[in-house]
Design a protein around this motif. Structure first.
Motif, mmCIF file in Angstrom:
data_model
loop_
_atom_site.group_PDB
_atom_site.id
_atom_site.type_symbol
_atom_site.label_atom_id
_atom_site.label_comp_id
_atom_site.label_asym_id
_atom_site.label_seq_id
_atom_site.Cartn_x
_atom_site.Cartn_y
_atom_site.Cartn_z
ATOM 1 N N GLN A 1 0.836 -1.213 0.000
ATOM 2 C CA GLN A 1 0.000 0.000 0.000
ATOM 3 C C GLN A 1 0.863 1.253 0.000
ATOM 4 N N PRO B 1 -8.833 8.406 -4.179
ATOM 5 C CA PRO B 1 -8.285 7.192 -4.792
ATOM 6 C C PRO B 1 -7.076 7.555 -5.654
ATOM 7 N N ARG C 1 -14.894 13.567 3.955
ATOM 8 C CA ARG C 1 -15.496 12.924 2.779
ATOM 9 C C ARG C 1 -14.709 13.323 1.551
ATOM 10 N N ARG C 2 -14.395 12.347 0.692
ATOM 11 C CA ARG C 2 -13.494 12.670 -0.429
ATOM 12 C C ARG C 2 -14.091 13.666 -1.412
ATOM 13 N N HIS D 1 -5.284 7.008 -1.101
ATOM 14 C CA HIS D 1 -5.195 5.565 -0.831
ATOM 15 C C HIS D 1 -5.399 4.788 -2.128
ATOM 16 N N GLU E 1 -6.653 1.740 -2.209
ATOM 17 C CA GLU E 1 -7.923 1.019 -2.067
ATOM 18 C C GLU E 1 -8.724 1.658 -0.939
ATOM 19 N N PRO E 2 -9.274 2.842 -1.177
ATOM 20 C CA PRO E 2 -9.913 3.582 -0.078
ATOM 21 C C PRO E 2 -10.988 2.787 0.658
ATOM 22 N N GLU E 3 -11.675 1.910 -0.098
ATOM 23 C CA GLU E 3 -12.764 1.162 0.552
ATOM 24 C C GLU E 3 -12.221 0.182 1.593
ATOM 25 N N GLU E 4 -10.959 -0.196 1.418
ATOM 26 C CA GLU E 4 -10.354 -1.171 2.331
ATOM 27 C C GLU E 4 -9.481 -0.511 3.391
ATOM 28 N N GLY F 1 -10.633 5.992 5.379
ATOM 29 C CA GLY F 1 -10.919 5.649 3.979
ATOM 30 C C GLY F 1 -11.892 6.610 3.299
ATOM 31 N N PRO F 2 -13.008 6.980 3.958
ATOM 32 C CA PRO F 2 -14.004 7.820 3.270
ATOM 33 C C PRO F 2 -13.468 9.174 2.795
ATOM 34 N N GLN F 3 -12.404 9.640 3.402
ATOM 35 C CA GLN F 3 -11.875 10.948 2.991
ATOM 36 C C GLN F 3 -10.667 10.823 2.062
#
Ligand code: PEP
Ligand code: MN
Length: 341
Positions: free
Chosen positions: A110, A316, A277-278, A301, A303-306, A311-313
């Protein structure tokens, strides 16, 4: 008190003033410009005034600094902005610095994936926490020393200087081996022993504004680092607590022009932790650039979802190049040159 030496004042004259300032229990911080040398005398103003330095050999004039922060004050540099060098890159003045990377270092893959993307798309530095200040003691606390090793590898491969946080003075020597900039997080902004200790490393410091701190408190915190002879401090506005609950924190963009008026230090904006929030990160980044910020520190990130954390901010990696280009354009409109090297 600021003692402004005459153009061409000799080293002996400068040393004589330093000696007299120290003889009354004050400390002297010598700042040597191309033409002028200014000596900041920190301590009780009455004692310095009583020395009668006005008219002493080599002394041009004395300027009292009325703010409670001295070395951080705009007056200390006579209105000139500080340009800080980080591994050959310049922060502050006419420069705009994009710092990007994951919230936290999660793995070698990562860290390298994100570092490669941001390096290829105009970031000047890599961010990433190995020691994480988490609200819950049960949340992931960071990879620690292993995370530092991944950051080192990313730096070796991409050449990007590393910005990483230290929370505990006992970790400073490990962090100092990898960090080109040591981050002091919002929650530690008023951890004064930590600030002094980090100041003593001489490594540049990115100092985040506390969640409920005033600009004056932020500058007083910066003063702790500067007082140790470490002049390379970057201030960071990352959102403050207000009554608004519609977003994570309230990004205080007025901090940019206000801090530029109060201080000579560079000011960067962290839109990620404020927005949470992104989709709100880009508009706030463009606004920060337009407001004259000296840079942005943003979370990215692969893999923002992982993502383990924030992650939410996170932007990608696929979107980072476009984002960086738009930020660059606005920064240029605001009169900045975006430096990657
Ligand atoms: C961070 O930058 O990862 C961080 C935790 O920020 P802050 O201290 O501003 O919350
Ligand atoms: Mn984060």
């Amino acid at each position: 008190m600021m003692i402004v030496m005459k153009e061409g004042a000799t080293q002996e004259q400068i040393q004589a003033v330093v000696g007299r300032v120290e003889s009354v229990g004050c400390s002297a911080h010598v700042s040597q410009g191309e033409l002028l040398t200014v000596i900041g005398a920190i301590g009780e103003r009455d004692r310095v005034t009583a020395l009668g330095l006005e008219g002493a050999p080599g002394v041009d004039h004395l300027v009292p600094i009325l703010k409670p922060y001295k070395l951080a004050s705009a007056q200390f540099r006579k209105g000139e902005r500080s340009v800080i060098e980080v591994d050959g890159r310049k922060v502050g003045g006419d420069h705009f610095t994009l710092i990007a990377g994951p919230c936290t270092v999660e793995s070698r893959e990562q860290t390298l994936a994100v570092a490669r993307t941001v390096a290829d798309s105009g970031a000047a530095m890599l961010r990433g926490g190995a020691y994480k200040p988490r609200t819950s003691p049960y949340s992931f606390q960071g990879l620690g020393a292993e995370g530092l090793r991944f950051l080192q590898e990313a730096k070796d491969e991409t050449g990007l200087p590393v910005v990483t946080e230290v929370m505990d003075a006992r970790d400073i020597s490990d962090v100092a081996e990898v960090a080109d900039v040591i981050q002091i997080g919002a929650r530690n902004m008023q951890n004064y022993p930590l600030l002094s200790e980090v100041g003593r490393t001489g490594i540049p410091v990115l100092l985040k504004r506390g969640l409920a701190s005033t600009l004056e408190e932020l500058l007083m915190a910066a003063e702790y680092v500067l007082k140790e002879g470490n002049e390379r401090v970057i201030l960071c506005e990352r959102g403050i607590r207000t009554f608004e609950t519609g977003y994570r924190f309230t990004l205080d963009l007025l901090a940019v022009p206000a801090l530029h008026e109060l201080s000579h230090l560079p000011v960067v904006i962290d839109p990620s932790h404020a927005a949470g929030r992104r989709d709100w990160v880009k508009p706030m980044s463009l606004a920060a650039a337009a407001a004259g910020a000296d840079g942005i520190i943003v979370e990215v990130h692969n893999e923002p979802e992982e993502a383990i954390c924030d992650g939410p901010q996170a932007l990608p990696t696929e979107e980072f190049a476009d984002y960086a280009e738009q930020v660059r354009q606005v920064a240029e409109v605001a009169g900045k040159a975006v430096s990657t090297v």
